[in-house]
Scaffold this active site. Structure first.
Site, PDB file in Angstrom:
ATOM      1  N   ARG A 133      32.266  45.421  37.258  1.00 58.29           N
ATOM      2  CA  ARG A 133      33.610  45.685  36.276  1.00 58.29           C
ATOM      3  C   ARG A 133      33.326  45.580  34.808  1.00 58.29           C
ATOM      4  O   ARG A 133      34.666  45.725  34.367  1.00 58.29           O
ATOM      5  CB  ARG A 133      34.027  43.797  36.284  1.00 58.29           C
ATOM      6  CG  ARG A 133      35.362  43.790  38.092  1.00 58.29           C
ATOM      7  CD  ARG A 133      36.038  42.566  37.799  1.00 58.29           C
ATOM      8  NE  ARG A 133      37.247  42.456  38.182  1.00 58.29           N
ATOM      9  CZ  ARG A 133      37.252  41.890  39.689  1.00 58.29           C
ATOM     10  NH1 ARG A 133      36.479  41.887  40.135  1.00 58.29           N
ATOM     11  NH2 ARG A 133      38.750  42.105  40.294  1.00 58.29           N
ATOM     12  N   ARG A 165      45.947  41.107  35.088  1.00 54.28           N
ATOM     13  CA  ARG A 165      44.725  41.696  36.362  1.00 54.28           C
ATOM     14  C   ARG A 165      45.017  43.801  35.867  1.00 54.28           C
ATOM     15  O   ARG A 165      43.836  43.799  35.546  1.00 54.28           O
ATOM     16  CB  ARG A 165      45.136  41.362  37.457  1.00 54.28           C
ATOM     17  CG  ARG A 165      44.321  39.889  37.550  1.00 54.28           C
ATOM     18  CD  ARG A 165      44.609  39.298  38.838  1.00 54.28           C
ATOM     19  NE  ARG A 165      43.885  39.987  40.199  1.00 54.28           N
ATOM     20  CZ  ARG A 165      44.263  39.772  41.596  1.00 54.28           C
ATOM     21  NH1 ARG A 165      45.807  39.082  41.614  1.00 54.28           N
ATOM     22  NH2 ARG A 165      43.853  40.184  42.384  1.00 54.28           N
ATOM     23  N   LYS A 210      39.940  47.118  47.730  1.00 53.86           N
ATOM     24  CA  LYS A 210      38.806  47.353  48.308  1.00 53.86           C
ATOM     25  C   LYS A 210      37.977  45.962  49.179  1.00 53.86           C
ATOM     26  O   LYS A 210      36.906  46.687  50.151  1.00 53.86           O
ATOM     27  CB  LYS A 210      37.787  46.362  46.887  1.00 53.86           C
ATOM     28  CG  LYS A 210      38.843  47.112  45.871  1.00 53.86           C
ATOM     29  CD  LYS A 210      37.255  47.017  44.228  1.00 53.86           C
ATOM     30  CE  LYS A 210      38.526  46.042  43.796  1.00 53.86           C
ATOM     31  NZ  LYS A 210      39.826  45.174  43.601  1.00 53.86           N
ATOM     32  N   ARG A 253      47.484  33.743  46.853  1.00 51.63           N
ATOM     33  CA  ARG A 253      46.614  33.104  46.216  1.00 51.63           C
ATOM     34  C   ARG A 253      47.238  32.547  44.891  1.00 51.63           C
ATOM     35  O   ARG A 253      48.251  33.994  44.502  1.00 51.63           O
ATOM     36  CB  ARG A 253      45.656  34.241  45.975  1.00 51.63           C
ATOM     37  CG  ARG A 253      44.158  34.681  46.377  1.00 51.63           C
ATOM     38  CD  ARG A 253      43.317  35.122  46.921  1.00 51.63           C
ATOM     39  NE  ARG A 253      43.137  36.430  45.428  1.00 51.63           N
ATOM     40  CZ  ARG A 253      42.639  37.758  45.238  1.00 51.63           C
ATOM     41  NH1 ARG A 253      41.971  38.045  46.292  1.00 51.63           N
ATOM     42  NH2 ARG A 253      42.137  37.873  44.382  1.00 51.63           N
ATOM     43  N   ARG A 299      50.600  39.768  49.836  1.00 51.99           N
ATOM     44  CA  ARG A 299      49.025  39.550  50.362  1.00 51.99           C
ATOM     45  C   ARG A 299      48.825  37.888  51.219  1.00 51.99           C
ATOM     46  O   ARG A 299      49.260  36.914  49.973  1.00 51.99           O
ATOM     47  CB  ARG A 299      48.091  39.769  49.288  1.00 51.99           C
ATOM     48  CG  ARG A 299      46.581  39.212  50.063  1.00 51.99           C
ATOM     49  CD  ARG A 299      45.459  39.602  49.357  1.00 51.99           C
ATOM     50  NE  ARG A 299      45.262  39.444  47.700  1.00 51.99           N
ATOM     51  CZ  ARG A 299      44.782  40.499  47.207  1.00 51.99           C
ATOM     52  NH1 ARG A 299      43.798  41.107  47.516  1.00 51.99           N
ATOM     53  NH2 ARG A 299      44.510  39.506  45.878  1.00 51.99           N
TER      54      ARG A 299
HETATM   55  P1  AP5 Z   1      43.124  43.895  49.008  1.00 53.47           P
HETATM   56  O1  AP5 Z   1      41.889  44.364  50.242  1.00 53.47           O
HETATM   57  O2  AP5 Z   1      42.894  42.370  49.392  1.00 53.47           O
HETATM   58  O3  AP5 Z   1      42.386  44.143  47.820  1.00 53.47           O
HETATM   59  P2  AP5 Z   1      41.712  43.800  46.447  1.00 53.47           P
HETATM   60  O4  AP5 Z   1      41.527  45.914  46.223  1.00 53.47           O
HETATM   61  O5  AP5 Z   1      40.241  43.132  47.177  1.00 53.47           O
HETATM   62  O6  AP5 Z   1      41.931  43.131  45.912  1.00 53.47           O
HETATM   63  P3  AP5 Z   1      42.091  41.707  45.035  1.00 53.47           P
HETATM   64  O7  AP5 Z   1      42.967  41.150  44.499  1.00 53.47           O
HETATM   65  O8  AP5 Z   1      40.345  41.312  45.579  1.00 53.47           O
HETATM   66  O9  AP5 Z   1      40.987  42.619  44.289  1.00 53.47           O
HETATM   67  P4  AP5 Z   1      40.537  41.776  42.585  1.00 53.47           P
HETATM   68  O10 AP5 Z   1      39.573  42.953  42.235  1.00 53.47           O
HETATM   69  O11 AP5 Z   1      41.718  41.240  41.914  1.00 53.47           O
HETATM   70  O12 AP5 Z   1      40.445  41.025  42.633  1.00 53.47           O
HETATM   71  P5  AP5 Z   1      38.989  39.902  43.454  1.00 53.47           P
HETATM   72  O13 AP5 Z   1      39.180  39.086  44.601  1.00 53.47           O
HETATM   73  O14 AP5 Z   1      37.462  40.966  43.308  1.00 53.47           O
HETATM   74  O15 AP5 Z   1      44.330  44.075  49.804  1.00 53.47           O
HETATM   75  C1  AP5 Z   1      45.398  43.992  48.609  1.00 53.47           C
HETATM   76  C2  AP5 Z   1      46.265  43.696  49.627  1.00 53.47           C
HETATM   77  O16 AP5 Z   1      47.042  45.205  50.141  1.00 53.47           O
HETATM   78  C3  AP5 Z   1      46.411  43.077  51.138  1.00 53.47           C
HETATM   79  O17 AP5 Z   1      47.377  42.474  51.266  1.00 53.47           O
HETATM   80  C4  AP5 Z   1      46.228  44.122  52.182  1.00 53.47           C
HETATM   81  O18 AP5 Z   1      46.220  43.724  53.981  1.00 53.47           O
HETATM   82  C5  AP5 Z   1      46.830  45.158  51.821  1.00 53.47           C
HETATM   83  N1  AP5 Z   1      46.657  46.113  51.999  1.00 53.47           N
HETATM   84  C6  AP5 Z   1      45.003  46.832  51.860  1.00 53.47           C
HETATM   85  N2  AP5 Z   1      44.908  48.386  52.090  1.00 53.47           N
HETATM   86  C7  AP5 Z   1      46.805  47.996  52.116  1.00 53.47           C
HETATM   87  C8  AP5 Z   1      47.087  49.964  52.659  1.00 53.47           C
HETATM   88  N3  AP5 Z   1      45.445  51.530  53.266  1.00 53.47           N
HETATM   89  N4  AP5 Z   1      48.152  50.266  52.959  1.00 53.47           N
HETATM   90  C9  AP5 Z   1      48.765  49.233  52.712  1.00 53.47           C
HETATM   91  N5  AP5 Z   1      48.073  48.194  52.310  1.00 53.47           N
HETATM   92  C10 AP5 Z   1      47.310  47.735  52.228  1.00 53.47           C
HETATM   93  O19 AP5 Z   1      38.338  39.156  42.328  1.00 53.47           O
HETATM   94  C11 AP5 Z   1      39.381  38.156  41.367  1.00 53.47           C
HETATM   95  C12 AP5 Z   1      39.308  37.300  40.218  1.00 53.47           C
HETATM   96  O20 AP5 Z   1      37.714  37.245  40.369  1.00 53.47           O
HETATM   97  C13 AP5 Z   1      39.390  38.207  39.061  1.00 53.47           C
HETATM   98  O21 AP5 Z   1      40.235  38.520  38.583  1.00 53.47           O
HETATM   99  C14 AP5 Z   1      37.987  38.073  38.019  1.00 53.47           C
HETATM  100  O22 AP5 Z   1      38.829  37.071  37.066  1.00 53.47           O
HETATM  101  C15 AP5 Z   1      37.148  37.459  38.575  1.00 53.47           C
HETATM  102  N6  AP5 Z   1      36.046  38.472  39.321  1.00 53.47           N
HETATM  103  C16 AP5 Z   1      35.420  39.087  40.020  1.00 53.47           C
HETATM  104  N7  AP5 Z   1      34.451  39.917  40.381  1.00 53.47           N
HETATM  105  C17 AP5 Z   1      34.610  39.879  39.037  1.00 53.47           C
HETATM  106  C18 AP5 Z   1      33.202  40.439  38.409  1.00 53.47           C
HETATM  107  N8  AP5 Z   1      32.547  41.208  38.778  1.00 53.47           N
HETATM  108  N9  AP5 Z   1      33.547  40.382  36.763  1.00 53.47           N
HETATM  109  C19 AP5 Z   1      33.808  38.960  36.470  1.00 53.47           C
HETATM  110  N10 AP5 Z   1      35.019  38.365  36.634  1.00 53.47           N
HETATM  111  C20 AP5 Z   1      35.066  38.351  38.265  1.00 53.47           C
HETATM  112 MG    MG Z   2      39.336  41.453  47.285  1.00 48.44          MG
END
Ligand code: AP5
Ligand code: MG
Length: 213
Positions: A88, A171, A13, A160, A127
């Site tokens: 979410r 997660r 994402k 991370r 990552r």
């Molecule tokens: P990346 O692009 O980093 O993936 P992502 O989908 O952004 O993954 P996140 O881990 O950031 O998602 P998340 O939803 O768990 O975390 P968030 O920060 O939102 O890609 C992942 C890896 O793969 C990278 O190394 C990339 O280079 C590689 N990659 C990407 N595309 C690829 C491809 N096509 N092929 C190969 N490799 C690829 O949330 C973190 C925490 O915050 C949550 O757990 C929660 O506690 C809290 N939080 C955030 N938002 C909310 C909300 N709205 N409500 C409640 N809690 C929240």
């Molecule tokens: Mg992300």
């Protein structure tokens, strides 16, 4: 243009949202990035959010919704934005919907980046994120020029806290129970589009731009 990125943790994402933001000139709004910035700056919000994030749990809606609505009310969001990590939960989606309706607006696209759980666990271990600017890399797919150092700002690259395998599994569980129902929610509104997130990042981006035009 108002876009929501849906998908499991690690589906890509953030990677795709950054590319969309650059291509279409709209801000990339990530609630995860906002929380991580608060943790880094030692704020009260950061302290509260960290307790949930480290366990792979969702931060409560009461904390999350307000920071998101404040963010999208800022001037740079007036021509649209790409939301990454919000909504979410169904209650978060309902609040966003209500707020947009009040303004006579609506979401144009909810893009679901589909990646099976098996691929996710592998991706997360590779990552690396910059502690200073938040840029993300992957040790195999997107390696930095110099190991452990951010290409953009020279900051240190780390795994991370929530990317440890046991937290990743939690997660994913949280995603399936609380976030996946949003796919039906946006499908019912006619704005859902699915892309195959297992493909190479540029191919994924091509499928997204084909949708957005
Ligand atoms: P990346 O692009 O980093 O993936 P992502 O989908 O952004 O993954 P996140 O881990 O950031 O998602 P998340 O939803 O768990 O975390 P968030 O920060 O939102 O890609 C992942 C890896 O793969 C990278 O190394 C990339 O280079 C590689 N990659 C990407 N595309 C690829 C491809 N096509 N092929 C190969 N490799 C690829 O949330 C973190 C925490 O915050 C949550 O757990 C929660 O506690 C809290 N939080 C955030 N938002 C909310 C909300 N709205 N409500 C409640 N809690 C929240
Ligand atoms: Mg992300």
């Amino acid at each position: 243009m108002k876009i929501i990125m849906l998908g499991a943790p690690g589906a890509g994402k953030g990677t795709q949202a950054k590319m969309i933001a650059d291509r279409y000139g709209i801000p990339h709004v990530s609630t995860g990035d906002i929380f991580r910035a608060n943790i880094k700056n030692g704020t009260e919000l950061g302290r509260q959010a960290k307790a949930y994030m480290d366990k792979g749990e969702l931060v409560p809606d009461e904390l999350t919704v307000k920071i998101l609505l404040d963010r999208v009310a800022q001037a740079d969001c007036k021509n649209g934005y790409v939301l990454d990590g919000f909504p979410r939960t169904i209650p978060q989606a309902e609040v966003l919907d209500k707020e947009l309706s009040r303004l006579g607006e609506s979401i144009d696209y909810a893009i679901d980046v589909d990646v099976p759980d098996e691929n996710i666990v592998k991706r997360m271990g590779g990552r690396r994120a910059c502690v200073t600017c938040g840029a993300t890399y992957h040790i195999e797919h997107v390696p930095p020029k110099k190991e452990g150092i951010c290409d953009n700002c020279g900051g240190e690259l780390i795994l991370r806290d929530d990317d440890k395998p046991e937290t990743v599994q939690n997660r994913l569980n949280v995603y399936h129970t609380q976030t996946q129902p949003l796919i039906d929610f946006y499908n019912a509104k006619g704005v859902l589009r699915e892309v195959d997130g297992t493909k190479d990042m540029m191919e994924v981006f091509d499928s997204i731009t084909a949708i957005l035009g």
